[in-house]
Design an enzyme around this catalytic site. Structure first.
Site, PDB file in Angstrom:
ATOM      1  CB  SER A 175      36.630  42.164  33.749  1.00 33.74           C
ATOM      2  OG  SER A 175      36.425  41.859  35.103  1.00 33.74           O
ATOM      3  CE1 TYR A 213      42.071  43.890  34.832  1.00 34.70           C
ATOM      4  CE2 TYR A 213      40.371  44.032  36.521  1.00 34.70           C
ATOM      5  CZ  TYR A 213      40.910  43.410  35.420  1.00 34.70           C
ATOM      6  OH  TYR A 213      40.269  42.320  34.891  1.00 34.70           O
ATOM      7  CE  LYS A 271      40.533  43.723  31.494  1.00 39.02           C
ATOM      8  NZ  LYS A 271      41.192  43.159  30.308  1.00 39.02           N
TER       9      LYS A 271
HETATM   10  C1  UD1 Z   1      39.353  39.913  40.872  1.00 39.43           C
HETATM   11  C2  UD1 Z   1      39.280  41.380  40.588  1.00 39.43           C
HETATM   12  C3  UD1 Z   1      38.564  41.564  39.277  1.00 39.43           C
HETATM   13  C4  UD1 Z   1      39.345  40.864  38.184  1.00 39.43           C
HETATM   14  C5  UD1 Z   1      39.571  39.405  38.516  1.00 39.43           C
HETATM   15  C6  UD1 Z   1      40.604  38.871  37.561  1.00 39.43           C
HETATM   16  C7  UD1 Z   1      39.200  42.440  42.809  1.00 39.43           C
HETATM   17  C8  UD1 Z   1      38.373  43.227  43.758  1.00 39.43           C
HETATM   18  N1  UD1 Z   1      38.595  42.061  41.687  1.00 39.43           N
HETATM   19  O1  UD1 Z   1      38.017  39.415  40.989  1.00 39.43           O
HETATM   20  O2  UD1 Z   1      38.476  42.934  38.991  1.00 39.43           O
HETATM   21  O3  UD1 Z   1      38.661  40.956  36.966  1.00 39.43           O
HETATM   22  O4  UD1 Z   1      40.087  39.252  39.846  1.00 39.43           O
HETATM   23  O5  UD1 Z   1      40.784  37.512  37.753  1.00 39.43           O
HETATM   24  O6  UD1 Z   1      40.336  42.149  43.072  1.00 39.43           O
HETATM   25  N2  UD1 Z   1      39.333  35.492  48.199  1.00 39.43           N
HETATM   26  C9  UD1 Z   1      39.680  35.038  49.461  1.00 39.43           C
HETATM   27  N3  UD1 Z   1      40.989  34.755  49.710  1.00 39.43           N
HETATM   28  C10 UD1 Z   1      41.966  34.904  48.772  1.00 39.43           C
HETATM   29  C11 UD1 Z   1      41.615  35.357  47.483  1.00 39.43           C
HETATM   30  C12 UD1 Z   1      40.292  35.664  47.241  1.00 39.43           C
HETATM   31  O7  UD1 Z   1      38.825  34.893  50.328  1.00 39.43           O
HETATM   32  O8  UD1 Z   1      43.132  34.644  49.079  1.00 39.43           O
HETATM   33  C13 UD1 Z   1      37.929  35.780  47.887  1.00 39.43           C
HETATM   34  C14 UD1 Z   1      37.685  37.229  47.508  1.00 39.43           C
HETATM   35  O9  UD1 Z   1      37.386  37.999  48.637  1.00 39.43           O
HETATM   36  C15 UD1 Z   1      36.491  37.074  46.584  1.00 39.43           C
HETATM   37  C16 UD1 Z   1      36.671  35.695  45.947  1.00 39.43           C
HETATM   38  O10 UD1 Z   1      37.568  35.009  46.781  1.00 39.43           O
HETATM   39  O11 UD1 Z   1      35.312  37.069  47.317  1.00 39.43           O
HETATM   40  C17 UD1 Z   1      37.230  35.757  44.555  1.00 39.43           C
HETATM   41  O12 UD1 Z   1      38.403  36.552  44.580  1.00 39.43           O
HETATM   42  P1  UD1 Z   1      39.359  36.718  43.309  1.00 39.43           P
HETATM   43  O13 UD1 Z   1      39.721  35.376  42.781  1.00 39.43           O
HETATM   44  O14 UD1 Z   1      40.456  37.633  43.697  1.00 39.43           O
HETATM   45  O15 UD1 Z   1      38.411  37.378  42.221  1.00 39.43           O
HETATM   46  P2  UD1 Z   1      37.550  38.722  42.300  1.00 39.43           P
HETATM   47  O16 UD1 Z   1      37.928  39.553  43.457  1.00 39.43           O
HETATM   48  O17 UD1 Z   1      36.129  38.353  42.178  1.00 39.43           O
END
Ligand code: UD1
Length: 341
Positions: free
Chosen positions: A126, A151, A155
């Protein structure tokens, strides 16, 4: 005779899409999954899309004796190891569960491959291993940062287990694919992402909000140092990601690896902000999404996207699907699951 690939976690989101692409590229596939975070629907979907009677074994890869039976029964040369837990928050709350599950299962995979003389393994890594990178985009040479969650630590540790094992055991080869943010669903809408409970990840939260299952999407922060203030990620279509596994397997089975252990970033090479993604989802699916800006989420990195030059040049792999196509497919899948016309 066809090359056979064992796909652990093959009933999961990325595993099921990879099984489809492997079969369509001419490989035989065996799926092993304990169904702890997935169900047979995905396996049925794989069978339906491909028309192949894909063998499925319900087994926990942490149970070495039970898992060994899969090695006894099937003569695959390659393993793609997806079976792992992946929720960051849960891993902070239950670190021992994460270390036990993610490390034990991968150690079992590598040990059994060594014991049974099965040479090729792809490990699901990841972009989380880069943490908050000092320079963007990140290349495979960008230093890993200390993990910010158990987690993420698993990785990094599994990457190291693979690196050290291929160095020590002749005949073993491995590729770690560092995924950026996998999103979307198969164009058939027969397989896709199906999180249990409240989704942690952005796109399933968006599609569930559009479907009326969640009231409102919370956008975590609009005060980051990015063009519109929301976080920037590299959203890779799950079908493109699945195809990267096919070329990684082919590279090893055809003896084209340049080293016994290789690492590739798998992303689009393009950063997209959360608000941009929300807007695109609304536009391509002709709907309005209920969302509000809230506080930053603890542990989020501000921006990350991939330099994919190595995967492009060495694997001959490119992300092909556009964000529009991906977000349309994500919505089609959600509608299919919820029975929305
Ligand atoms: C997350 C994990 C990452 C993992 C991946 C697996 C964290 C910090 N990182 O990545 O380690 O490999 O998932 O799929 O959790 N967001 C919102 N609202 C929401 C959900 C997300 O604004 O309800 C934003 C988050 O702040 C982020 C972006 O969307 O900026 C992507 O979020 P997400 O899909 O959770 O992925 P990551 O955080 O990048």
């Amino acid at each position: 005779m066809k090359e056979c690939v064992l796909v652990t976690g093959g009933a999961g989101y990325i595993g099921s899409h990879t099984a489809v692409e492997l079969i369509e590229a001419g490989f035989d596939v065996v799926i092993a999954d304990n169904l702890s975070n997935s169900d047979m629907g995905a396996v049925e979907g794989v069978r339906k899309i491909t028309g192949a009677d894909v063998p499925f074994v319900q087994v926990d890869t942490c149970d070495r004796a039970a898992f060994e039976k899969v090695f006894e029964k099937y003569s695959f040369n390659s393993v793609i190891h997806f079976a792992a837990s992946k929720a960051v928050g849960e891993s902070v709350a239950q670190p021992l569960m994460y270390y036990r599950n993610n490390l034990t299962s991968f150690i079992n995979v590598v040990e059994l491959m060594k014991q049974y003389g099965r040479p090729n393994v792809v490990f699901s890594s990841s972009a989380t291993v880069y943490g908050e990178a000092d320079t963007l985009p990140v290349t495979e040479r960008t230093p890993r940062k200390p993990a910010t969650s158990p987690y993420g630590n698993t990785k990094q540790m599994c990457e190291d287990i693979l690196r050290d094992s291929v160095a020590a055991y002749p005949g073993l080869r491995g590729i770690a694919l560092r995924y950026f943010n996998p999103v979307g669903a198969h164009p058939s809408a027969l397989i896709g992402e199906l999180p249990r409970g409240v989704p942690n990840n952005l796109v399933p939260f968006i599609t569930q909000t559009a479907a009326g299952i969640r009231e409102c999407l919370s956008v975590f922060g609009d005060d980051y140092n990015t063009p519109d203030g929301s976080c920037v990620r590299d959203y890779i279509d799950v079908v493109d990601l699945a195809k990267a596994h096919v070329v990684a397997i082919a590279r090893m089975t055809q003896g084209k690896s340049k080293a016994d252990y290789e690492i590739f970033n798998i992303g689009t090479g393009k950063g997209v902000s959360v608000l941009e993604l929300v807007r695109t989802f609304e536009e391509v699916n002709h709907l309005k999404l209920n969302y509000k800006i809230v506080e930053r989420r603890a542990g989020d990195v501000e921006s990350i996207w991939a330099d994919t030059t190595l995967a492009n040049d060495e694997l001959g792999w490119h992300a092909e699907r556009t964000l529009d196509q991906t977000l349309r497919a994500a919505w089609e899948w959600e509608k299919h699951v919820r029975g929305i016309k």
